[in-house]
Design a protein around this motif. Structure first.
Motif, short mmCIF file in Angstrom:
data_model
loop_
_atom_site.label_atom_id
_atom_site.label_comp_id
_atom_site.label_asym_id
_atom_site.label_seq_id
_atom_site.Cartn_x
_atom_site.Cartn_y
_atom_site.Cartn_z
N ASP A 157 2.06 -29.06 -44.86
CA ASP A 157 1.60 -27.68 -44.62
C ASP A 157 1.40 -27.43 -43.13
O ASP A 157 1.70 -26.33 -42.63
N GLU A 158 0.89 -28.44 -42.42
CA GLU A 158 0.71 -28.26 -40.98
C GLU A 158 2.04 -28.13 -40.26
O GLU A 158 2.18 -27.33 -39.32
N ARG A 206 -1.31 -38.36 -38.99
CA ARG A 206 -0.01 -37.73 -39.18
C ARG A 206 -0.20 -36.33 -39.76
O ARG A 206 -0.97 -36.15 -40.70
N SER A 247 0.26 -33.07 -41.97
CA SER A 247 0.72 -32.88 -43.34
C SER A 247 1.91 -31.91 -43.36
O SER A 247 2.26 -31.29 -42.35
#
Length: 521
Positions: free
Chosen positions: A95-96, A91, A93
């Motif tokens: 930030d991503e 999954r 994050s």
């Protein structure tokens, strides 16, 4: 039931991840066991194979260096570098996710910078003032400039007393027309209030040639100076309002078209919103009221463009309609497209010059206006109490073929002056020309009180007058009583002297006198 995680594990690595050559993040043990079991069941042609013996496996440092080289051109181009691939099944994050959103937003075109009217197609130059930059356009009309068939220079010699009579405002009689300030605004709406902003203010005033010089130092001829003030961005009103205060301080009067109801109240609101002292209060000539009085019998609409077409004889070609001005300015603010404002600037300048030309016509109406308009001038002067001047203009209107409006104006003026014979003649001619209950009412009054022809007055009243029904009924009853009294007196005078004496003595004496005459006979 098979879980979602186990199904995702059977898919194996994505094809893009296989071709990238970059090492993948290590998967959990449970996922590794599921992948191994799934690969055992796949055909040999579809299972991922290990690199050949002759091929060296990519080193981690080399992979990182390749990723850095790939990201450098993107950063040099001003685009965010692509994020490293995420392992399949993991999954992303927070930030991503944020990085993905930023990449999507960055795909749009950068906003167009706001236009600077001083550097583009618009004819404005910038002046630095203590309140901020002021965008100004200033031009000077030629001495022989005209709007249609009306010369602009005629406004210089307009009679202030005539303008005061037409405006029904005695305060204008003492003003110097050569120091008048013509004003017109273009705004972000027509509703008024604090949310409406004037973004373009057009000003004009007369400038004698001796007070200014041309580009080579030579004295220029008399003419009107046109100055336009542009609000480039909302919130930069202070320098515009300060300049307007300066122009008003040097003026003797304001001339607008519907400015009493719209332009000046709106400008005063903007002074309050910008915490500036209010502008000076000057005598105000609003031409819309003058136009309605003068041209009401001839023109169905009295907009400034209609007056320019029907009175001044000028047709605007390619003019921006008033309903599109707000959209043009909104488009300019949003995109910086200067071409959207070119038509609005020309529209504003045409409105101001049209007002200058109208003042020249109204200031000396006898030699410049049509016969029907002269009738309107005469009727307005009658309301102002200038009966002698009104009678002169009414005679001129009738002689030039002003029609029913001219005859009506001359009849009203004659009645106001006490010339009942002239009024009766004009009303009779008017009644034969048009069917107007108001004219019949005036005739009925003259026949009753001046000529004392009660039967003729009753005939006109029976045809209908411009009175309420109770007033008409009272008038008819009063005229009938006068007719009855007059007819009774006339019948008594028609009898022989003896019969009239007997009638005066009463019915009994008449019967007693009859046998005596018979015995005598």
């Amino acid at each position: 039931m098979t879980s979602f995680k186990s199904k995702l594990a059977r898919l194996g690595p994505l094809p893009t991840e296989r071709r990238s050559g970059a090492p993948l993040a290590p998967a959990p043990a449970s996922r590794a066991r599921g992948v191994a079991a799934a690969e055992d069941q796949l055909p040999a042609a579809l299972t991922p194979s290990a690199p050949d013996a002759g091929e060296a496996a990519p080193d981690a440092s080399e992979a990182a260096l390749a990723a850095g080289e790939a990201a450098r051109p993107a950063a040099a181009a001003g685009r965010p570098a692509a994020a490293p691939p995420v392992a399949s099944g993991a999954r992303p994050s927070l930030d991503e996710l944020r990085e993905r959103i930023s990449r999507i937003v960055a795909r749009g075109a950068p906003p167009t910078p706001r236009a600077d009217p001083a550097r583009g197609e618009l004819p404005f130059h910038v002046e630095q003032t203590p309140g901020g930059p002021l965008y100004v356009s200033r031009t000077r009309s030629l001495a022989a400039a005209r709007v249609g068939r009306a010369p602009l220079v005629a406004a210089r010699d307009a009679d202030p007393a005539m303008l005061a009579l037409l405006a029904l405002d005695p305060a204008l009689a003492g003003c110097d027309v050569r120091r008048a300030l013509f004003l017109d605004t273009e705004t972000t709406g027509l509703a008024g209030g604090t949310g409406t902003v004037p973004f373009l203010i057009g000003l004009a005033w007369f400038d004698p040639g001796g007070a200014s010089a041309g580009p080579l130092g030579e004295p220029s001829s008399d003419g009107f100076v046109m100055e336009q003030l542009l609000l480039r961005r909302l919130g930069e009103e202070e320098p515009i309002l300060q300049r307007l205060t300066e122009r008003l301080a040097g003026a003797s009067m304001i001339i607008t078209y519907n400015g009493k109801a719209f332009d000046m109240p709106l400008l005063r609101t903007r002074y309050v919103m910008n915490r500036l002292p209010p502008p000076p209060e000057l005598p105000h000539l609003d031409l819309v009221h003058v136009a309605r009085r003068i041209h009401k019998a001839r023109l169905k609409t009295r907009t400034l463009i209609a007056l320019e077409h029907d009175v001044l004889g000028r047709v605007r070609v390619g003019d921006v309609p008033g309903g599109e001005i707000v959209a043009c300015y909104a488009h300019f603010l949003r995109t910086g497209d200067e071409e959207a404002l070119l038509g609005v600037v020309e529209h504003n300048a045409a409105d101001v010059l049209a007002m200058v030309a109208l003042v020249g016509l109204y200031g000396e109406p006898l030699g410049s206006l049509a016969a029907g308009d002269l009738a309107g001038v005469a009727a307005t002067l009658r309301r102002a109490g200038a009966l002698e001047r009104a009678a002169e203009l009414a005679d001129a209107a009738v002689e030039r073929g002003g029609g029913a409006a001219a005859r009506r104006a001359r009849g009203d003026i004659a009645k106001a002056r006490g010339d009942k014979a002239r009024a009766l003649s004009d009303y009779e001619a008017l009644a034969a020309e048009i069917d107007d209950p108001a004219v019949r009412l005036e005739l009925a009054k003259l026949y009753e009180h001046h000529v004392r022809a009660f039967a003729r007055a009753l005939e006109l009243a029976d045809q209908g007058t411009a009175e309420p029904e109770p007033a008409q009924a009272r008038r008819r009853a009063r005229l009938q009583r006068k007719i009855d009294r007059r007819s009774g007196g006339a019948a008594a005078l028609a009898l022989p002297f003896e019969q009239a004496e007997s009638a005066a003595a009463g019915p009994g004496s008449e019967r007693a006198a009859a046998p005596r005459r018979e015995g005598e006979e």
